[in-house]
Enzyme design. Structure first.
Site, PDB file in Angstrom:
ATOM      1  N   ALA A  65      -0.339   1.394  -1.899  1.00  0.00           N
ATOM      2  CA  ALA A  65      -0.647   2.754  -1.479  1.00  0.00           C
ATOM      3  C   ALA A  65      -2.110   2.806  -1.061  1.00  0.00           C
ATOM      4  O   ALA A  65      -2.935   2.030  -1.554  1.00  0.00           O
ATOM      5  CB  ALA A  65      -0.390   3.720  -2.622  1.00  0.00           C
ATOM      6  N   GLY A 110       2.330  -0.630  -4.107  1.00  0.00           N
ATOM      7  CA  GLY A 110       3.358  -0.008  -3.281  1.00  0.00           C
ATOM      8  C   GLY A 110       3.932  -0.950  -2.230  1.00  0.00           C
ATOM      9  O   GLY A 110       5.064  -0.751  -1.766  1.00  0.00           O
ATOM     10  N   GLU A 113       6.545  -2.818  -4.040  1.00  0.00           N
ATOM     11  CA  GLU A 113       7.635  -1.862  -4.271  1.00  0.00           C
ATOM     12  C   GLU A 113       8.476  -1.702  -3.004  1.00  0.00           C
ATOM     13  O   GLU A 113       9.709  -1.638  -3.056  1.00  0.00           O
ATOM     14  CB  GLU A 113       7.051  -0.514  -4.734  1.00  0.00           C
ATOM     15  CG  GLU A 113       6.294  -0.644  -6.048  1.00  0.00           C
ATOM     16  CD  GLU A 113       5.796   0.691  -6.578  1.00  0.00           C
ATOM     17  OE1 GLU A 113       4.697   1.101  -6.163  1.00  0.00           O
ATOM     18  OE2 GLU A 113       6.490   1.316  -7.384  1.00  0.00           O
ATOM     19  N   GLU A 133      -1.351  -1.915 -10.222  1.00  0.00           N
ATOM     20  CA  GLU A 133      -1.680  -0.504 -10.482  1.00  0.00           C
ATOM     21  C   GLU A 133      -2.419  -0.310 -11.795  1.00  0.00           C
ATOM     22  O   GLU A 133      -3.321   0.532 -11.907  1.00  0.00           O
ATOM     23  CB  GLU A 133      -0.416   0.362 -10.464  1.00  0.00           C
ATOM     24  CG  GLU A 133       0.145   0.649  -9.076  1.00  0.00           C
ATOM     25  CD  GLU A 133       1.171  -0.365  -8.604  1.00  0.00           C
ATOM     26  OE1 GLU A 133       1.200  -1.494  -9.155  1.00  0.00           O
ATOM     27  OE2 GLU A 133       1.944  -0.029  -7.691  1.00  0.00           O
TER      28      GLU A 133
END
Ligand code: HXC
Length: 259
Positions: A65, A110, A113, A133
């Site tokens: 992200a 992310g 993911e 994270e």
């Protein structure tokens, strides 16, 4: 403005490329939305039989992200950002045609993911994969805790999420996090060869397989077996099933028509 997501077709394979190379393809809200629209379009296009997802620039698949954007969010906005990513990744996972992640570099946070929401993953030997994270004081929020657990089991999922340390491609393969590792120079050719082979298979059979494996991952064995035989009956009634069996018996290659 440059396109956040590039889309191109090679025969029946749609190639989607996250295109923010100067930010290592980090995901902000606009990129998540553009990806969602690109997957919707690929799902709706009957000419597309398989999808490849990758990142622009050669250094990263997706480095996570967008931390700069994320750092300005309120708690409520952060929850919405998490939900936006979760919706996209659920959409990808439930695509009616196979999606292959071509992991050409960093797949972090992310980004991993996103790769885990694809059905298959091929990685360059130079790729590094992880969920860092925790080192930012956060946790995976696009479904990463749940998909990693299901992909690699509890011990490895806890190791990767609690340490935040990335693994190299070979370890990722050993864990079952990626299906295959190839030399970086061969990644595109190997991925396109796989995607072309998928695209030549019967689309309705692949759709039923994707559904059956998905349903089976969420329910008990008896319900899963019942679902499988119901799908088998349904797919058996298609023209493509007649064609596939006739081609085998006629010692020729089948030509599937998505009917
Ligand atoms: C925003 C990022 C970024 C990210 C890289 N960049 N990753 N920007 N968000 N996740 C930007 C850098 O700021 C820099 O921009 C440019 O990309 C190049 O990156 P460098 O750091 O200079 O490259 P390098 O030194 O080679 O290091 C590569 C790297 C590192 C190891 C991948 O960039 C890194 O650690 N990135 C963050 C990885 C991460 O923590 N991901 C998880 C994010 S949290 P400028 O403008 O300075 O050149 C997450 C949560 C998901 O994903 C769930 C949300 C709900």
């Amino acid at each position: 403005m440059t396109d956040l997501i590039l889309a191109s077709d090679r025969d029946a394979v749609r190639i989607l490329t996250v295109n923010r190379p100067d930010k290592l393809n980090a995901l902000d809200g606009a990129t998540l939305q553009a990806l969602h629209a690109a997957f919707d379009a690929a799902a709706d296009d009957d000419a597309v039989r398989a999808v490849v997802l990758t990142g622009a620039g050669g250094k990263a698949f997706v480095a996570g992200a967008d931390i700069a954007r994320m750092s300005t969010l309120s708690a409520v906005e952060a929850r919405d950002f998490s939900l936006l990513g979760q919706r996209l990744m659920r959409r990808m996972e439930r695509m009616p045609k196979p999606v292959v992640a071509m992991v050409n570099g960093y797949a972090l946070g992310g980004g991993l993911e996103l790769a885990m929401a694809c059905h298959l993953r091929i990685a360059a030997d130079s790729a590094r994969l992880g969920l860092p994270e925790v080192t930012l004081g956060l946790l995976p929020g696009f479904g990463g805790t749940q998909r990693l657990l299901r992909l690699v089991g509890r011990a490895a999922a806890l190791e990767l999420t609690l340490t935040g340390a990335p693994v190299d491609a070979a370890r990722a393969r050993d864990l079952g996090l990626v299906n295959r590792v190839v030399p970086a120079a061969d990644l595109e050719a190997a991925t396109m060869e796989l995607a072309a082979a998928l695209a030549a298979n019967a689309p309705l059979a692949m759709r039923a397989i994707l559904d059956a494996i998905h349903v089976g991952g969420e329910c008990g064995i008896d319900d899963g077996l019942e679902y499988e035989s119901a799908q088998f009956g349904l797919v058996f009634s298609t023209d493509d099933a007649r064609e596939g069996m006739a081609a085998f018996l006629g010692r020729r290659k089948p030509a599937f028509n998505n009917r």
